[in-house]
Design a protein around this motif. Sequence first.
Motif, PDB file in Angstrom:
ATOM      1  N   GLU A   1       0.835  -1.206   0.000  1.00 13.81           N
ATOM      2  CA  GLU A   1       0.000   0.000   0.000  1.00 13.81           C
ATOM      3  C   GLU A   1       0.872   1.259   0.000  1.00 13.81           C
ATOM      4  O   GLU A   1       0.567   2.236  -0.697  1.00 13.81           O
TER       5      GLU A   1
ATOM      6  N   ASP B   1       0.462   4.017  -2.737  1.00 10.79           N
ATOM      7  CA  ASP B   1       0.013   5.329  -2.265  1.00 10.79           C
ATOM      8  C   ASP B   1       1.014   6.413  -2.696  1.00 10.79           C
ATOM      9  O   ASP B   1       0.638   7.475  -3.190  1.00 10.79           O
TER      10      ASP B   1
ATOM     11  N   ALA C   1      -7.514  -5.690  -4.123  1.00 13.58           N
ATOM     12  CA  ALA C   1      -8.279  -4.558  -3.579  1.00 13.58           C
ATOM     13  C   ALA C   1      -7.443  -3.269  -3.621  1.00 13.58           C
ATOM     14  O   ALA C   1      -7.948  -2.196  -3.973  1.00 13.58           O
ATOM     15  N   LEU C   2      -6.148  -3.388  -3.301  1.00  8.96           N
ATOM     16  CA  LEU C   2      -5.284  -2.197  -3.322  1.00  8.96           C
ATOM     17  C   LEU C   2      -5.117  -1.669  -4.745  1.00  8.96           C
ATOM     18  O   LEU C   2      -5.104  -0.457  -4.973  1.00  8.96           O
TER      19      LEU C   2
ATOM     20  N   ASP D   1      -7.253  -1.805  -7.094  1.00  9.94           N
ATOM     21  CA  ASP D   1      -8.488  -1.077  -7.429  1.00  9.94           C
ATOM     22  C   ASP D   1      -8.491   0.301  -6.757  1.00  9.94           C
ATOM     23  O   ASP D   1      -8.804   1.299  -7.390  1.00  9.94           O
ATOM     24  N   ARG D   2      -8.102   0.305  -5.487  1.00  9.19           N
ATOM     25  CA  ARG D   2      -8.162   1.572  -4.741  1.00  9.19           C
ATOM     26  C   ARG D   2      -7.209   2.610  -5.335  1.00  9.19           C
ATOM     27  O   ARG D   2      -7.531   3.787  -5.428  1.00  9.19           O
ATOM     28  N   TYR D   3      -6.016   2.167  -5.765  1.00 13.88           N
ATOM     29  CA  TYR D   3      -5.000   3.121  -6.229  1.00 13.88           C
ATOM     30  C   TYR D   3      -4.905   3.190  -7.754  1.00 13.88           C
ATOM     31  O   TYR D   3      -3.954   3.744  -8.296  1.00 13.88           O
TER      32      TYR D   3
END
Length: 441
Positions: free
Chosen positions: A200, A204, A238-239, A241-243
């Motif tokens: 992450e 990020d 999931a990460l 997708d988020r980033y």
Amino acid sequence: MNEKSYERLVAADRAMLWHPYSAIDAATPVYPVASARGVRLTLADGRELIDGMASWWCMIHGYNHPVLNAAIEHQLSDMAHVMFGGLTHAPAIDLARRLIEIAPDGLEHVFFADSGSVAVEVALKMAVQYWRGRGRPAKRRFVALRNGYHGDTLHAMSVCDPVTGMHTLFGDLLPLQFFVPPPHAGFASGVDEGDVAALEQVLDGHGGEIAALILEPVVQGAGGMRFYSPDYLRAARALCDRYEVLLIADEIATGFGRSGRLFACEHAAVAPDILCLGKALTGGYMTLAAVMTTHALAQAIATGDPGVFMHGPTFMANPLACAVSLASIGLLLASDWQADVTRIERGLTAGLEACRAMSHVADVRVLGAIGVVELSQPVDMATVQPMFVERGVWVRPFGRLVYLMPPFVIDDTELARLTAGVADVVGRLVVESGRCVPVGR
Ligand code: PMP
């Protein structure tokens, strides 16, 4: 063939030919194979070896399979090859349809490439062109897991483990990528939150320049033969997708049942944006790879600049390779392959257990039809390779790893001979000057 001609083959080979990760006139032995059938290799001097390697993950149905032979012969009578630029053919169309049916959900388009490494190059280029198409050209770097392996071409090497992956050797020829620690927990151990946090942090901090995360789902192969928790894969999806980072799953080694699921992504019930397949795709008969993508990805490339995907190998979608792949997938799905893989998993677990107590063995692990004995020091190949051949088994260690991934058609007696061969050889090794060598050498 008599001994003299066997020796002549070896001498001629040594004078002319390179082998994988080897040198001309290397000290490590090379064994001429005359033929192969089922799980047995017959050497040119008549010796028979039970194959523990499935020719590097490929030969899932065994050698010289009548159904696969017939598929090639049948296709040969129509055409061996035709260019794929502007032309198409039923073997490619039928194979693409079949792959789309069986692959994780959402993968709807197929690019056929020549080999695993080229498939990885294609996947990386697709990711870059996708983000260009989406108006974000700065996203053109990659994040990869340490201990990963994705191939030997230059860009594929750049996403291999930086230590074992030849980065020092090729230096600034390789583009600089981001690396995160390999997932530490084993297959059944759940996820280590620190590993997810490390991923992450990179996403990020650098998501604006990262096109994709590339990983081998659940099984890291040539970079260490490590198994990790499907929970990590779920978290990574999931990460991504988020980033807003694509996920490339390199299932070149794991595809087609090896880990116990048809595709290793299924352990985590995730689908990647790009999937690379190779090796067992053709049942090990010839070289072919497939890169599968979502429609959204294909669409972004089609509508971006220059409106086409810029890759087109001469032997793209070779009809012989497509025909044998289709037959291989048909054979696999018509068989009780899951029962076979479970049976092999049991046999590997029982047969390799004896190695665990040995002082120079660091770990023994098994997942699906993959059995690994990790030693504390690298194997001395020149002295250890012949020990396997003397015991009638074909096992090819690399570094500290002695591993088995036999054809799925191996029977219990053959499997027991293989594991007994490994336990016997490993039991006769000692550590000397930082290497595992035969005792009393
Ligand atoms: N990715 C993975 C996971 C692999 O195991 C390999 C081959 N060992 C490759 C890519 C490269 O495939 P090839 O050797 O066909 O180029």
